[in-house]
Design an enzyme around this catalytic site. Structure first.
Site, PDB file in Angstrom:
ATOM      1  N   ASN A 149      -7.302  -2.589  14.443  1.00 33.81           N
ATOM      2  CA  ASN A 149      -8.705  -2.889  14.124  1.00 33.81           C
ATOM      3  C   ASN A 149      -8.820  -4.089  13.181  1.00 33.81           C
ATOM      4  OD1 ASN A 149      -7.800  -1.874  11.709  1.00 33.81           O
ATOM      5  ND2 ASN A 149      -9.216  -0.149  11.604  1.00 33.81           N
TER       6      ASN A 149
ATOM      7  N   HIS B 155      -7.129  -4.523  10.311  1.00 32.00           N
ATOM      8  CA  HIS B 155      -6.865  -4.297   8.881  1.00 32.00           C
ATOM      9  C   HIS B 155      -5.573  -4.987   8.451  1.00 32.00           C
ATOM     10  CE1 HIS B 155      -4.638  -0.240   9.735  1.00 32.00           C
ATOM     11  NE2 HIS B 155      -3.727  -1.101   9.338  1.00 32.00           N
TER      12      HIS B 155
ATOM     13  N   ASP C  91       0.816  -1.220   0.000  1.00 33.96           N
ATOM     14  CA  ASP C  91       0.000   0.000   0.000  1.00 33.96           C
ATOM     15  C   ASP C  91       0.847   1.267   0.000  1.00 33.96           C
ATOM     16  OD1 ASP C  91       0.948  -0.428   2.577  1.00 33.96           O
ATOM     17  OD2 ASP C  91      -1.008  -0.757   3.455  1.00 33.96           O
TER      18      ASP C  91
ATOM     19  N   GLU D 226      -9.644  -1.792   5.494  1.00 27.64           N
ATOM     20  CA  GLU D 226     -10.254  -1.440   6.772  1.00 27.64           C
ATOM     21  C   GLU D 226     -11.560  -2.211   6.982  1.00 27.64           C
ATOM     22  OE1 GLU D 226      -8.532   0.229   8.750  1.00 27.64           O
ATOM     23  OE2 GLU D 226      -8.057   2.268   8.122  1.00 27.64           O
TER      24      GLU D 226
HETATM   25  C1  GLP Z   1      -0.395   0.400   8.549  1.00 30.49           C
HETATM   26  C2  GLP Z   1      -0.136  -0.413   7.263  1.00 30.49           C
HETATM   27  C3  GLP Z   1      -0.287  -1.887   7.503  1.00 30.49           C
HETATM   28  C4  GLP Z   1       0.398  -2.266   8.788  1.00 30.49           C
HETATM   29  C5  GLP Z   1      -0.319  -1.638   9.954  1.00 30.49           C
HETATM   30  C6  GLP Z   1       0.315  -1.929  11.299  1.00 30.49           C
HETATM   31  O1  GLP Z   1      -1.561   1.123   8.549  1.00 30.49           O
HETATM   32  N1  GLP Z   1      -0.920  -0.022   6.160  1.00 30.49           N
HETATM   33  O2  GLP Z   1       0.234  -2.594   6.384  1.00 30.49           O
HETATM   34  O3  GLP Z   1       0.357  -3.658   8.947  1.00 30.49           O
HETATM   35  O4  GLP Z   1      -0.451  -0.249   9.773  1.00 30.49           O
HETATM   36  O5  GLP Z   1       1.384  -1.075  11.559  1.00 30.49           O
HETATM   37  P1  GLP Z   1       2.428  -1.282  12.718  1.00 30.49           P
HETATM   38  O6  GLP Z   1       3.278  -2.431  12.301  1.00 30.49           O
HETATM   39  O7  GLP Z   1       3.199  -0.013  12.793  1.00 30.49           O
HETATM   40  O8  GLP Z   1       1.654  -1.570  13.948  1.00 30.49           O
END
Ligand code: GLP
Length: 243
Positions: free
Chosen positions: A136, A138, A67, A143
Site C-alpha cells: 500500500n 508504506h 520499526d 501507513e
Molecule cells: C513491513 C515493514 C516494512 C517493510 C514492508 C515490506 O510491514 N514494516 O519496513 O518494508 O513490510 O515487507 P516485505 O519486504 O516483506 O514485502
C-alpha cells in the site's frame, strides 16, 4: 530518484549489497538505517558473505532500525529485534550495543519515540537508510492516511498490512495491531536512501510511485521524491507495470 532495474531478486540484492559494502569500506564508522521484511534478507546475506570472505568490518558500524511491533516481546520470533539478530547481527562482528531497534515494550512509548529520534541525531544522523515498501506504499510503518508522522511515533497498522504480514505469523489474528515507527521526516533526514522492491506483488505500487506527479500522504513512499539522493533498486517483476 535514480531507478535501477535488475533481473531478479538475487541481482537486486547483490546490487544493493555492493553499494553498502563499498560505503562501509570507505567509512567504517558509518551509521546505517536498516529495514525488516522479506525484501532486505538477500542484501543482508551479501553483507554476511562480505564479512566472511573479505573481512568486511562492522566493529565501528552503528545501526538504527525503522520499526518494531508493539505487543510482542523482543524475543518473540516475529519481533523485528529477533529478525535482525537472526538475519544479520549474529553473523557479523557488530557489537550489539551499536545496534538499535525501537523498543516496542518501553514503559512510556510517547517519551521513547522522542528519545529514539534524539538518539539517532546524537550519532550524527543516518548515512544510508535501507527501505522496503509495503503493497500500500508504506515505508517503515508509515501507513497511508490523511496525516503522516514527522518523527518516530506509535502507528496503527492497516488491515492491508496486517494481512500482508500475517504470512510471518500463524494467522491474521496474531499480527500486532500497532507498531513504533520512524516517521517520514526522520527517514528523509538520512543522507542517502536505498529503496528495494522485488516480485509481482510490488509491481502495482512501484508503478504508482514512479508515475506519481507529486507527493501524497496516501502513498507514503512518494515523500521520497522530496529527497535529493534516493536510489530505487527493483527487479524485473516489480518493474512490470513500467514496461
Ligand atoms: C513491513 C515493514 C516494512 C517493510 C514492508 C515490506 O510491514 N514494516 O519496513 O518494508 O513490510 O515487507 P516485505 O519486504 O516483506 O514485502
Amino acid at each position: 530518484m535514480k531507478i535501477i532495474v535488475e533481473k531478479d531478486y538475487e541481482s537486486m540484492s547483490k546490487k544493493a549489497g555492493k553499494i553498502l559494502i563499498d560505503t562501509i569500506k570507505a567509512n567504517p564508522k558509518i551509521v546505517l538505517g536498516l529495514a525488516t521484511g522479506s525484501t532486505p534478507i538477500g542484501l543482508y546475506k551479501e553483507l554476511i558473505r562480505s564479512h566472511r570472505e573479505d573481512d568486511l568490518d562492522f566493529s565501528n558500524v552503528t545501526t538504527f532500525n525503522l520499526d518494531e511491533y508493539i505487543g510482542i516481546s523482543k524475543d518473540h520470533p516475529n519481533s523485528y529485534g529477533y529478525f535482525m539478530y537472526e538475519e544479520l547481527f549474529k553473523h557479523i562482528n557488530i557489537p550489539m550495543n551499536n545496534t538499535h531497534i525501537p523498543h516496542g515494550e518501553a514503559e512510556d512509548l510517547e517519551e521513547y519515540c522522542k528519545y529514539y529520534d534524539d538518539l539517532i541525531q546524537s550519532h550524527g544522523g543516518i548515512d544510508i537508510q535501507v527501505l522496503g515498501i509495503g503493497e500500500n506504499g508504506h515505508i517503515a510503518f508509515n501507513e497511508p492516511s490523511e496525516y503522516l508522522s514527522i518523527g518516530t511515533s506509535i502507528v496503527e497498522l492497516t488491515d492491508n498490512t496486517i494481512k500482508a504480514n500475517s504470512r510471518f505469523f500463524g494467522s491474521e489474528g496474531e499480527v500486532p495491531k500497532s507498531a513504533i515507527s520512524m516517521g517520514i521526516g526522520g527517514i528523509l533526514k538520512a543522507r542517502k536512501i536505498i529503496l528495494l522492491a522485488s516480485g509481482e506483488t510490488k509491481a502495482p505500487i512501484i508503478g504508482k510511485l514512479l508515475r506519481t506527479k507529486g507527493i501524497s500522504t496516501m502513498i507514503p513512499a512518494s515523500f521520497l521524491l522530496l529527497h535529493p539522493n534516493v536510489t530505487v533498486i527493483v527487479d524485473e517483476a516489480a518493474y512490470k507495470e513500467m514496461r
